[in-house]
Motif scaffolding. Structure first.
Motif, PDB file in Angstrom:
ATOM      1  N   ARG A 101       7.745  -6.570   2.686  1.00 34.95           N
ATOM      2  CA  ARG A 101       7.483  -5.619   3.433  1.00 34.95           C
ATOM      3  C   ARG A 101       7.407  -5.800   5.027  1.00 34.95           C
ATOM      4  O   ARG A 101       7.871  -5.418   6.021  1.00 34.95           O
ATOM      5  N   LEU A 102       6.368  -7.176   4.992  1.00 33.22           N
ATOM      6  CA  LEU A 102       6.310  -7.570   6.403  1.00 33.22           C
ATOM      7  C   LEU A 102       7.792  -8.398   6.976  1.00 33.22           C
ATOM      8  O   LEU A 102       8.023  -7.909   8.180  1.00 33.22           O
ATOM      9  N   SER A 103       8.545  -9.017   6.243  1.00 31.68           N
ATOM     10  CA  SER A 103       9.501  -9.229   6.795  1.00 31.68           C
ATOM     11  C   SER A 103      10.629  -8.293   7.369  1.00 31.68           C
ATOM     12  O   SER A 103      11.446  -8.494   8.040  1.00 31.68           O
ATOM     13  N   HIS A 104      10.410  -6.998   6.885  1.00 28.18           N
ATOM     14  CA  HIS A 104      11.353  -5.859   7.234  1.00 28.18           C
ATOM     15  C   HIS A 104      10.329  -4.993   8.241  1.00 28.18           C
ATOM     16  O   HIS A 104      11.153  -3.759   8.355  1.00 28.18           O
ATOM     17  N   ILE A 145      -2.483 -11.755  -6.042  1.00 31.01           N
ATOM     18  CA  ILE A 145      -1.031 -12.451  -6.411  1.00 31.01           C
ATOM     19  C   ILE A 145       0.212 -12.016  -6.670  1.00 31.01           C
ATOM     20  O   ILE A 145       1.170 -12.314  -6.439  1.00 31.01           O
ATOM     21  N   ALA A 146       0.161 -11.078  -7.380  1.00 26.76           N
ATOM     22  CA  ALA A 146       1.134 -10.166  -7.928  1.00 26.76           C
ATOM     23  C   ALA A 146       1.926  -9.459  -6.700  1.00 26.76           C
ATOM     24  O   ALA A 146       3.162  -9.403  -6.866  1.00 26.76           O
ATOM     25  N   SER A 147       1.252  -8.895  -5.745  1.00 27.80           N
ATOM     26  CA  SER A 147       1.751  -8.106  -4.854  1.00 27.80           C
ATOM     27  C   SER A 147       2.210  -8.965  -3.565  1.00 27.80           C
ATOM     28  O   SER A 147       2.587  -8.608  -2.552  1.00 27.80           O
ATOM     29  N   LEU A 148       1.925 -10.335  -3.619  1.00 27.82           N
ATOM     30  CA  LEU A 148       2.171 -11.118  -2.386  1.00 27.82           C
ATOM     31  C   LEU A 148       3.726 -11.172  -2.218  1.00 27.82           C
ATOM     32  O   LEU A 148       4.119 -10.847  -1.153  1.00 27.82           O
ATOM     33  N   PRO A 149       4.651 -11.187  -3.126  1.00 29.17           N
ATOM     34  CA  PRO A 149       6.191 -11.268  -2.711  1.00 29.17           C
ATOM     35  C   PRO A 149       6.531 -10.004  -2.209  1.00 29.17           C
ATOM     36  O   PRO A 149       7.222  -9.735  -1.198  1.00 29.17           O
ATOM     37  N   ALA A 150       5.776  -8.929  -2.738  1.00 28.77           N
ATOM     38  CA  ALA A 150       6.162  -7.596  -2.125  1.00 28.77           C
ATOM     39  C   ALA A 150       5.434  -7.382  -0.763  1.00 28.77           C
ATOM     40  O   ALA A 150       6.354  -6.852   0.119  1.00 28.77           O
ATOM     41  N   ARG A 205       0.934  -2.706   2.733  1.00 28.38           N
ATOM     42  CA  ARG A 205       0.885  -1.676   1.759  1.00 28.38           C
ATOM     43  C   ARG A 205       1.580  -0.513   2.068  1.00 28.38           C
ATOM     44  O   ARG A 205       1.554  -0.123   3.198  1.00 28.38           O
ATOM     45  N   GLY A 206       2.084   0.277   1.252  1.00 31.32           N
ATOM     46  CA  GLY A 206       2.913   1.331   1.472  1.00 31.32           C
ATOM     47  C   GLY A 206       1.859   2.611   1.875  1.00 31.32           C
ATOM     48  O   GLY A 206       2.650   3.803   2.108  1.00 31.32           O
ATOM     49  N   THR A 207       0.832   2.627   1.703  1.00 29.90           N
ATOM     50  CA  THR A 207      -0.343   3.728   1.847  1.00 29.90           C
ATOM     51  C   THR A 207      -0.809   3.796   3.203  1.00 29.90           C
ATOM     52  O   THR A 207      -1.652   4.562   3.531  1.00 29.90           O
ATOM     53  N   GLU A 208      -0.376   2.914   4.219  1.00 30.97           N
ATOM     54  CA  GLU A 208      -0.947   2.907   5.405  1.00 30.97           C
ATOM     55  C   GLU A 208      -0.490   4.048   6.383  1.00 30.97           C
ATOM     56  O   GLU A 208      -1.070   4.720   7.010  1.00 30.97           O
ATOM     57  N   TYR A 209       1.009   4.071   6.538  1.00 29.63           N
ATOM     58  CA  TYR A 209       1.479   5.372   7.339  1.00 29.63           C
ATOM     59  C   TYR A 209       3.029   5.485   6.587  1.00 29.63           C
ATOM     60  O   TYR A 209       3.493   4.946   5.639  1.00 29.63           O
ATOM     61  N   GLY A 210       3.213   6.888   7.070  1.00 29.37           N
ATOM     62  CA  GLY A 210       4.645   7.165   6.507  1.00 29.37           C
ATOM     63  C   GLY A 210       4.577   8.833   6.178  1.00 29.37           C
ATOM     64  O   GLY A 210       3.637   9.119   6.192  1.00 29.37           O
TER      65      GLY A 210
END
Length: 126
Positions: free
Chosen positions: A34-37, A25-30, A42-47
């Motif tokens: 991220r999906l809209s951009h 619930i806390a990470s839902l806005p983040a 999650r930031g740990t998938e690739y990069g």
């Protein structure tokens, strides 16, 4: 009997202590941001932080691959194999569908040729 210093210290610690935790619930806005951009949920998938090595040698030697990177490469290879097999199935299905459509059209033409013709319509001029 309780030590007053200890109880006061415990009160101060409780009042200044902040509890950090991650929940869905806390990470839902983040995640939505991220999906809209166009980023992963999650930031740990690739990069660069997950794909590049953690260190490098000054003389240019290659860095040994980590176990998680090896696992990610194996998972991506499995996904690629699955995509190729599904594309092959899709091609077979498309060919079978096209064959069915052409056979059905051929059967319709044969049935129309065998059907009764309208009497007297040929050669009548007005």
């Amino acid at each position: 009997m309780l030590n007053p210093f200890r109880t006061e210290l415990a009160r101060i610690i409780r009042s200044t202590y902040r509890c950090f935790h991650c929940s869905s619930i806390a990470s839902l806005p983040a995640r939505n941001w991220r999906l809209s951009h166009g980023l992963p949920p999650r930031g740990t998938e690739y990069g660069p932080l997950t794909d590049l090595p953690d260190y490098s040698y000054t003389d240019g030697r290659p860095v040994p691959m980590g176990s998680r990177k090896r696992r990610r490469i194996e998972e991506q290879a499995e996904i690629c194999r699955r995509i190729v097999s599904l594309n092959a199935e899709l091609d077979v299905t498309k060919e079978a569908r096209q064959k069915d459509v052409t056979e059905h059209a051929k059967e319709l033409r044969v049935a129309q040729k065998k059907s009764y013709k309208e009497k007297g319509a040929v050669g009548v001029e007005e």
